[in-house]
Design a protein around this motif. Structure first.
Motif, PDB file in Angstrom:
ATOM      1  N   TRP A 429       0.824  -1.205   0.000  1.00 28.72           N
ATOM      2  CA  TRP A 429       0.000   0.000   0.000  1.00 28.72           C
ATOM      3  C   TRP A 429       0.864   1.264   0.000  1.00 28.72           C
ATOM      4  N   ASP A 430       0.359   2.280  -0.668  1.00 25.69           N
ATOM      5  CA  ASP A 430       1.010   3.587  -0.756  1.00 25.69           C
ATOM      6  C   ASP A 430      -0.101   4.631  -0.720  1.00 25.69           C
ATOM      7  N   LEU A 431      -0.326   5.251   0.440  1.00 30.87           N
ATOM      8  CA  LEU A 431      -1.476   6.112   0.671  1.00 30.87           C
ATOM      9  C   LEU A 431      -1.012   7.537   0.940  1.00 30.87           C
ATOM     10  N   ASN A 432      -1.588   8.495   0.220  1.00 25.61           N
ATOM     11  CA  ASN A 432      -1.246   9.898   0.386  1.00 25.61           C
ATOM     12  C   ASN A 432      -2.497  10.705   0.706  1.00 25.61           C
ATOM     13  N   THR A 437       0.497  15.863   1.330  1.00 26.17           N
ATOM     14  CA  THR A 437       1.348  16.368   2.394  1.00 26.17           C
ATOM     15  C   THR A 437       1.860  15.268   3.318  1.00 26.17           C
ATOM     16  N   TYR A 438       1.119  14.146   3.419  1.00 31.23           N
ATOM     17  CA  TYR A 438       1.537  13.043   4.271  1.00 31.23           C
ATOM     18  C   TYR A 438       1.361  11.721   3.519  1.00 31.23           C
ATOM     19  N   ASN A 439       2.192  10.740   3.916  1.00 23.94           N
ATOM     20  CA  ASN A 439       2.182   9.443   3.245  1.00 23.94           C
ATOM     21  C   ASN A 439       2.277   8.310   4.270  1.00 23.94           C
ATOM     22  N   ILE A 440       1.482   7.264   4.032  1.00 20.56           N
ATOM     23  CA  ILE A 440       1.623   6.015   4.771  1.00 20.56           C
ATOM     24  C   ILE A 440       1.843   4.911   3.745  1.00 20.56           C
ATOM     25  N   SER A 441       2.933   4.190   3.878  1.00 19.75           N
ATOM     26  CA  SER A 441       3.237   3.120   2.932  1.00 19.75           C
ATOM     27  C   SER A 441       3.714   1.896   3.693  1.00 19.75           C
ATOM     28  N   GLY A 442       3.640   0.761   3.027  1.00 18.04           N
ATOM     29  CA  GLY A 442       4.109  -0.460   3.663  1.00 18.04           C
ATOM     30  C   GLY A 442       3.714  -1.683   2.863  1.00 18.04           C
ATOM     31  N   ASP A 443       3.975  -2.850   3.427  1.00 20.25           N
ATOM     32  CA  ASP A 443       3.608  -4.087   2.755  1.00 20.25           C
ATOM     33  C   ASP A 443       3.574  -5.227   3.753  1.00 20.25           C
ATOM     34  N   PHE A 444       2.941  -6.327   3.329  1.00 20.05           N
ATOM     35  CA  PHE A 444       2.936  -7.579   4.080  1.00 20.05           C
ATOM     36  C   PHE A 444       3.228  -8.688   3.086  1.00 20.05           C
ATOM     37  N   LYS A 445       4.308  -9.465   3.317  1.00 18.78           N
ATOM     38  CA  LYS A 445       4.749 -10.492   2.373  1.00 18.78           C
ATOM     39  C   LYS A 445       4.788 -11.854   3.067  1.00 18.78           C
ATOM     40  N   GLN A 461       6.551  -4.250   6.591  1.00 23.73           N
ATOM     41  CA  GLN A 461       7.068  -2.947   6.983  1.00 23.73           C
ATOM     42  C   GLN A 461       5.955  -1.910   6.942  1.00 23.73           C
ATOM     43  N   LEU A 462       6.113  -0.861   7.739  1.00 27.85           N
ATOM     44  CA  LEU A 462       5.150   0.234   7.793  1.00 27.85           C
ATOM     45  C   LEU A 462       5.920   1.537   7.935  1.00 27.85           C
ATOM     46  N   ASN A 463       5.582   2.515   7.083  1.00 26.66           N
ATOM     47  CA  ASN A 463       6.289   3.806   7.077  1.00 26.66           C
ATOM     48  C   ASN A 463       5.283   4.948   7.097  1.00 26.66           C
ATOM     49  N   PHE A 464       5.629   5.993   7.820  1.00 28.83           N
ATOM     50  CA  PHE A 464       4.836   7.226   7.836  1.00 28.83           C
ATOM     51  C   PHE A 464       5.778   8.394   7.580  1.00 28.83           C
ATOM     52  N   SER A 465       5.368   9.329   6.726  1.00 26.45           N
ATOM     53  CA  SER A 465       6.247  10.455   6.436  1.00 26.45           C
ATOM     54  C   SER A 465       5.463  11.693   6.039  1.00 26.45           C
ATOM     55  N   GLU A 466       6.054  12.841   6.323  1.00 29.04           N
ATOM     56  CA  GLU A 466       5.559  14.109   5.789  1.00 29.04           C
ATOM     57  C   GLU A 466       6.297  14.355   4.482  1.00 29.04           C
ATOM     58  N   THR A 467       5.572  14.716   3.428  1.00 31.55           N
ATOM     59  CA  THR A 467       6.161  14.761   2.084  1.00 31.55           C
ATOM     60  C   THR A 467       6.091  16.128   1.441  1.00 31.55           C
ATOM     61  N   SER A 468       5.859  17.183   2.197  1.00 32.93           N
ATOM     62  CA  SER A 468       5.780  18.516   1.609  1.00 32.93           C
ATOM     63  C   SER A 468       6.473  19.525   2.515  1.00 32.93           C
TER      64      SER A 468
END
Length: 801
Positions: A429-432, A437-445, A461-468
């Motif tokens: 998943w790659d969610l904006n 301005t913000y992103n949540i991305s990750g995966d399950f394998k 993995q799970l990631n959260f970030s500010e992108t702006s």
């Protein structure tokens, strides 16, 4: 009053920039000759796209009037036509280095970005430079620009007294769009004035936002066109002459066919029948002393082109297909001859519907690979190395809200008979946020291996970030279980751990007094062995990258491992670890402006360990000179010295009757590496280029004394071990090639290649003697090849008949 007026002006300017510009086109029946003159009457009545705005470095600044850009678009039943005039008050200063396709070089540039579905997801980008060269790519916000994608289209660039002109014809077969009666396409234009390093776009691209493809303008007015039959054939014929002193000179004639077929307006079938990858770039092999295999770049065009969908989840390492056998030699086994796994055929289907569903299917079949495997103790023979194998990838990627996606990915390798099979399934998943301005991305394998026993494993993995904005940050964590294994069709080195990490960065969005660009970033990473909780990795780094007002680049970084860590991989034995000391290191990077005929790169680095006498230092030095717009040479020298490096060399039995080794031997060693590379090109014109690539590499590890790994992870002197485990690896590669694009999509390639490699236990430290011995080595091989590929477009053939 003055402040209020200024506020209103800035607000109106921002509103104007944030709105999407609209360009209206018109249908034409007159013929347009692609000659770079724009002298047809049709161009004079076409609507004009102008008022370009700077993307870099001064984001949002209007283009000067003396460098204004005017672009017109018209269309007919077969193609889109673009006419662009780039004004310049100093035409003699327009940079125009001649380069081969997809290589911009030092030259001014014009590009058009087209999204036939206007969904903000994927741009088809077409570039023409001032030297009349072409480049094209597919661009997404997730994966950036993919220049391995190639289309067939026409263009012409001409320098004039007022600047330069580009004329382009892009057939509909090179684009993707729906079958609707009225078309609305995403559109943007791009211009780079190379001598200033200024980049402009027609529709404003706000660099504060973490997206590029969603900030395009609109093209309206296209009606009653139909997606064409996209059927392209690429037959080829190749002739190879192979020679070396050990074998008789052999000539080989090959032939085959590549096929591209548009299944519908969104999906394309790519197929290779009787593949030929004999002219792909050589691999940069190294002396690999570590516990993991060396990862190579993919250079085969079929596996590099249009891989946006197949890169989802990072599960595909396409070098597995037709690469190293899955069978691993035991310690007492050896090959009678090096195995060579051949690809029989491969196909892929990829595309995306108007509702945002991307579908990717890749399938490849490799031959049964017989060879002879000796058991060095009993002299028994095995002859089956790798069976007939099928490799497949399935991707379903649903995009929504123009900036987010959720994907299902499956990779599968099935081998005939009793050999190992592997399957991996992933949710990615790659969610904006709506404003990017913000992103949540990750995966399950989830992996499943069917070998001598069945094994399953998980990676997530799970990631959260500010992108702006100027200040940005990110946080993340991941976990991998002990039996997770995606190495049948992917590549993964570490398992049985969990980690946490974070980063924070600052960047300027507009130039300052001293810098055009400036970025500072800090990263932190910690990894723990999942079962014991021991720290496997602990790292903190700080890095700066900048570009000054004269377009010279400067970077520096500091890297520290503040804690002792437990390495479970270097011992090459289950549940054993070696303790690695703390260290601190750093680097500096300098790169002068490539616009100048002479430029240079310099990159020194160092690392100091909390261990007596253990350190490393090195540098790379890369001068380059552009003799003319046709001729240039680039040289690069790399040197690295690692003093008192500690690494695995062997495992031995304490008891000669023991069935398993129980002493792991490390070496205290000095590791020295040199490499020299020389590349150059001479371009007769934008269709004919001579290219040269030479690489000489030498690395050796000289053991000073042997060490035994204790159960507590410490190393102790091991005086009883006397075997020579020094390592010295040298290699040489030369490619001299000629490329001629004699027709759109059609190419003649002539290549001379020689290469040799040698691995030795006895180290000869005479550098010149080593190179001479390698070039005089009986293993030095020579290959001369000629390949002709001809592009056939079904539509062009149909129109002629």
């Amino acid at each position: 009053m003055k402040n209020s007026f200024l506020f209103c002006f800035l607000a109106l300017s921002f509103i104007g920039y944030s709105q999407k510009k609209v360009l209206h086109t018109k249908f034409i029946s007159d013929k347009i000759t692609i000659d770079g003159n724009l002298d047809e009457a049709t161009w004079q009545s076409a609507a004009i796209a102008t008022d370009f705005i700077m993307f870099e470095p001064d984001n949002g600044k209007k283009i000067p009037d003396n460098k204004r850009t005017e672009v017109r678009i018209v269309y007919d039943n077969d193609a889109l036509y673009i006419g662009a005039t780039m004004y310049d008050e100093n035409p003699d200063k327009i940079l125009r280095e001649i380069t081969q396709r997809d290589n911009f070089g030092t030259t001014d540039l014009f590009g058009v970005f087209i999204n036939g579905f206007n969904d903000g997801q994927q741009d088809f980008q077409f570039f023409v430079n001032a030297a009349d060269g072409q480049a094209d790519c597919i661009t997404t916000d997730t994966n950036g620009e993919d220049y391995s994608w190639d289309a067939v289209w026409n263009s012409k660039a001409v320098i004039t007294k007022k600047g330069w002109i580009v004329e382009m014809r892009i057939p509909y077969a090179a684009l993707r769009f729906s079958g609707e009666k009225k078309q609305t396409w995403g559109l943007n234009f791009f211009r780079e004035i190379r001598r200033d390093r200024h980049k402009y776009t027609w529709n404003f691209i706000d660099s504060k936002l973490g997206t590029f493809t969603q900030q395009t303008g609109i093209l309206e007015g296209i009606e009653n066109i139909k997606p064409p039959t996209r059927l392209f054939l690429l037959p080829y014929s190749s002739f190879y002459v192979n020679a070396n002193s050990q074998e008789k000179t052999i000539g080989t004639l090959k032939g085959g066919l590549d096929l591209k077929y548009g299944i519908n307006d969104a999906f394309t079938l790519d197929m290779i029948l009787v593949p030929d990858f004999g002219q792909t770039k050589f691999d940069d092999k190294i002396l690999n002393l570590g516990p993991f295999e060396q990862q190579f770049n993919e250079n085969r065009p079929f596996f590099t082109e249009g891989t946006d969908l197949f890169s989802k989840g990072n599960l595909l390492y396409s070098r597995r297909i037709g690469g190293t056998p899955s069978y691993k030699l035991n310690k007492n086994e050896s090959f009678a001859e090096a195995p060579n796994i051949s690809l029989i055929n491969a196909f892929k289907i990829s595309g995306r519907t108007k509702d945002g569903l991307g579908i990717g299917i890749l399938n490849a079949v490799t031959k049964n690979t017989p060879t002879t495997i000796f058991n060095n103790e009993s002299r028994a023979l095995r002859t089956e190395l790798e069976p007939l194998a099928n490799y497949s990838v399935l991707v379903l990627d649903q995009r929504f809200r123009k900036n987010s996606s959720v994907a299902f990915v499956n990779t599968n390798v099935t081998r005939n008979g009793h050999f190992r099979d592997g399957n991996v399934t992933a949710l990615v998943w790659d969610l904006n946020t709506k404003k990017n301005t913000y992103n949540i991305s990750g995966d399950f394998k989830y992996s499943y291996i069917n070998d001598t026993e069945e094994k399953t494993g998980i990676n997530s993995q799970l990631n959260f970030s500010e992108t702006s904005g100027k200040f940005r940050y990110g946080l993340g964590a991941d976990i991998t279980t002990k039996n997770f294994d995606n190495n049948d069709l992917g590549i993964n080195f570490e398992t049985n751990y969990y980690s946490i990490y974070g980063n924070s960065s600052y960047r300027i969005l507009n130039p300052t007094k001293y810098f055009n660009t400036f970025n500072a970033r800090i990263n932190m990473y910690s990894q723990f062995q999942k079962e014991t909780g021991k720290v496997q990795s602990s790292n903190i780094s700080f890095q700066i990258n900048s570009n000054n007002k004269k377009n010279h680049y400067f970077g520096m970084g500091i890297d520290a491992n503040p804690l002792e860590t437990f390495d479970y991989y270097e011992p090459r034995s289950a549940d054993r670890f070696v303790i690695k000391p703390t260290k601190i290191g750093g680097f500096v990077y300098l790169s002068s402006n490539y616009n100048n005929p002479f430029a240079i790169n310099f990159n020194p680095s160092f690392a100091i360990f909390d261990e007596t006498g253990r350190n490393s230092y090195g540098f790379s030095l890369g001068p380059r000179y552009r003799f003319s717009d046709k001729l240039s040479l680039n040289y690069n020298f790399n040197f690295l010295r690692q003093n008192n490096n500690k690494g695995y060399v062997d495992s031995v039995n304490d008891d000669m009757n023991a069935t398993t080794p129980n002493t792991i031997v490390f070496a205290n060693r000095n590791v020295i590496t040199y490499s020299n590379t020389l590349s150059g090109k001479y371009s007769l014109n934008s269709q004919m280029t001579f290219n040269l690539s030479i690489r000489q590499y030498w690395s050796y590890a000289e053991n000073k004394n042997a060490l035994s790994l204790q159960q507590n992870g410490r190393l102790a002197n091991f005086m009883a071990y006397t075997s020579n485990k020094n390592s010295s690896f040298h290699s040489w590669n030369t490619d001299l090639s000629y490329s001629w694009w004699f027709a759109p999509g059609s190419q003649v390639s002539v290549l001379y290649r020689n290469n040799a490699a040698a691995f030795e236990r006895n180290i000869n430290k005479e550098f010149g003697e080593n190179v001479t011995n390698l070039l005089n080595n009986e293993a030095l091989s020579h290959v001369f090849s000629i390949s002709i590929r001809y592009f056939i477009d079904y539509n062009e053939v149909k129109n002629k008949f």
